[in-house]
Design a protein around this motif. Sequence first.
Motif, PDB file in Angstrom:
ATOM      1  N   UNK A 299       0.836  -1.073   0.091  1.00 39.80           N
ATOM      2  CA  UNK A 299       0.029   0.117   0.252  1.00 39.80           C
ATOM      3  C   UNK A 299       1.103   1.205  -0.042  1.00 39.80           C
ATOM      4  N   UNK A 300       1.850   1.313   0.733  1.00 43.06           N
ATOM      5  CA  UNK A 300       2.679   2.430   0.930  1.00 43.06           C
ATOM      6  C   UNK A 300       3.747   2.661  -0.276  1.00 43.06           C
ATOM      7  N   UNK A 301       4.225   1.686  -0.679  1.00 44.62           N
ATOM      8  CA  UNK A 301       5.373   1.777  -1.867  1.00 44.62           C
ATOM      9  C   UNK A 301       4.569   1.288  -3.337  1.00 44.62           C
ATOM     10  N   UNK A 302       3.512   0.938  -3.217  1.00 43.23           N
ATOM     11  CA  UNK A 302       2.838   0.576  -4.598  1.00 43.23           C
ATOM     12  C   UNK A 302       3.433  -0.873  -5.273  1.00 43.23           C
ATOM     13  N   UNK A 303       2.844  -1.516  -6.138  1.00 43.31           N
ATOM     14  CA  UNK A 303       3.041  -2.689  -6.737  1.00 43.31           C
ATOM     15  C   UNK A 303       1.996  -3.329  -7.660  1.00 43.31           C
ATOM     16  N   UNK A 320      -1.138   1.875  -6.919  1.00 42.77           N
ATOM     17  CA  UNK A 320      -0.062   3.199  -6.896  1.00 42.77           C
ATOM     18  C   UNK A 320       0.392   3.214  -5.372  1.00 42.77           C
ATOM     19  N   UNK A 321       1.660   3.918  -5.552  1.00 42.53           N
ATOM     20  CA  UNK A 321       2.083   4.231  -3.993  1.00 42.53           C
ATOM     21  C   UNK A 321       1.082   4.900  -3.304  1.00 42.53           C
ATOM     22  N   UNK A 328     -11.147   1.663  -3.761  1.00 39.44           N
ATOM     23  CA  UNK A 328     -11.803   0.628  -4.821  1.00 39.44           C
ATOM     24  C   UNK A 328     -11.380   0.857  -6.132  1.00 39.44           C
ATOM     25  N   UNK A 329     -10.643  -0.133  -6.908  1.00 40.34           N
ATOM     26  CA  UNK A 329     -10.371   0.113  -8.287  1.00 40.34           C
ATOM     27  C   UNK A 329     -11.281  -0.829  -8.942  1.00 40.34           C
ATOM     28  N   UNK A 330     -11.072  -0.819 -10.289  1.00 42.93           N
ATOM     29  CA  UNK A 330     -12.153  -1.515 -11.339  1.00 42.93           C
ATOM     30  C   UNK A 330     -11.168  -2.482 -12.263  1.00 42.93           C
ATOM     31  N   UNK A 331     -11.886  -3.602 -12.322  1.00 40.99           N
ATOM     32  CA  UNK A 331     -11.254  -4.445 -13.406  1.00 40.99           C
ATOM     33  C   UNK A 331     -12.545  -4.751 -14.416  1.00 40.99           C
ATOM     34  N   UNK A 332     -12.418  -3.881 -15.619  1.00 39.76           N
ATOM     35  CA  UNK A 332     -13.602  -3.755 -16.562  1.00 39.76           C
ATOM     36  C   UNK A 332     -13.807  -5.219 -17.083  1.00 39.76           C
ATOM     37  N   UNK A 333     -15.178  -5.283 -17.514  1.00 40.95           N
ATOM     38  CA  UNK A 333     -15.596  -6.496 -18.131  1.00 40.95           C
ATOM     39  C   UNK A 333     -15.559  -7.842 -17.358  1.00 40.95           C
ATOM     40  N   UNK A 334     -15.329  -7.977 -16.058  1.00 46.61           N
ATOM     41  CA  UNK A 334     -15.159  -9.049 -15.261  1.00 46.61           C
ATOM     42  C   UNK A 334     -16.587  -9.161 -14.384  1.00 46.61           C
ATOM     43  N   UNK A 335     -17.584  -8.592 -14.632  1.00 47.50           N
ATOM     44  CA  UNK A 335     -18.553  -8.674 -13.747  1.00 47.50           C
ATOM     45  C   UNK A 335     -19.640  -9.412 -13.965  1.00 47.50           C
ATOM     46  N   UNK A 350      -9.214  -2.530  -1.772  1.00 47.10           N
ATOM     47  CA  UNK A 350      -8.122  -2.799  -0.844  1.00 47.10           C
ATOM     48  C   UNK A 350      -8.383  -2.923   0.574  1.00 47.10           C
ATOM     49  N   UNK A 351      -7.869  -3.688   1.251  1.00 43.30           N
ATOM     50  CA  UNK A 351      -7.830  -3.943   2.701  1.00 43.30           C
ATOM     51  C   UNK A 351      -6.356  -4.148   3.395  1.00 43.30           C
TER      52      UNK A 351
END
Length: 389
Positions: A299-303, A320-321, A328-335, A350-351
């Motif tokens: 979460x702090x450094x990104x990856x 992102x760092x 919340x991020x989005x993965x398109x077309x996977x719903x 993200x938790x």
Amino acid sequence: MSTKDFIEKDYYKVLGVPKDATEAEIKKAYRKLAREFHPDANKGNARAEERFKEISEANDVLGDPKKRKEYDEARALFGNGGFRPGPGAGGGNFNFDLGDLFGGNPQSSGGFGGGIGDVFGGLFNRGGTGTTRTQPRRGQDIDTEVTLSFTEAIEGATVPLRMSSQAPCKACSGTGDKNGTPRVCPTCVGTGQVARGSGGGFSLTDPCPDCKGRGLIAEHPCMECKGSGRAKSSRTMQVRIPAGVTDGQRIRLRGKGAPGERGGPAGDLYVVVHVGEHPVFGRRDDNLTVTVPVTFAEAALGGEVRVPTLGGPAVTLKLPPGTPNGRTMRARGKGAVRKDGTRGDLLVTVEVSVPKDLSGKARDALEAYREATADEDPRAELFEAAKGD
């Protein structure tokens, strides 16, 4: 509904179409009005229910080319319910008893032989000889329920459904009479319906109370169905549940209900869907949801983090760092599958995972990090805001 009432109604006006409207225009007008005034969309609205009946009645006539032709010919003979005398009939005022005209009295039918009823027998389900045809009867609708797993609801599934409904009695072949010779109901004359006046120059119809809408009465009631002509029948059928259904959704399957009578169409099947829960995924409209644990360092450094999908390969999302907990991020077309065949998205929350046990090396690293950030107070702004005005 009487012949006089029938002729006085302007079905073109009911559907809002011109008299030269094409079949396609009539169908389009009917569908639009039926959706607007359907009882399911106007619960408790008596006026909408009456309007829906008028619309259905008009479509039954104008939507059938043969009935429409006979209706137009009938309206051409009668203007606003009054007889239009042809050439040579004289210039006086003529009063005719419409009951005689359509009842088959040759002396009062103006020389039309068996009565104008002969001409319009097809419209009113009666022949010129006074014979009566019983009407086809639509089968009843059936309600049932089905429980699907979370994955089945998203991807669609074919499931077996065992249903019980009323079907033609096998013992009497659906006649209701053990000898197979029922008689025509004298109350409704075999139509299965009786007229009910509603004012305004037209009438509505209700199921006949004596024959329960069948048009037939059994002289020798069948022991199996007690003269109803219908008996309980059980059957199992494979039903396809479309992809993307939601919990509590009610699906209509046309023609999959109980069989009709006397050549009538089958009813519809209504399936209420119940959907089970998934241990990993949730759902929000057309999107799926998942919570993904990440380390403090990620979460702090990104990856990059790998995220599971429902029934497919994992996807990799770039973190992102400085990603905060709960982002919340989005993965398109996977719903979930939408009605148009496209898919919604996978919403990844993200938790930040806090380890319960630390190795000596990890503890030393965190102690060094705490000393390096000792001058930073993440709660400073909180206390400033708490002072208020």
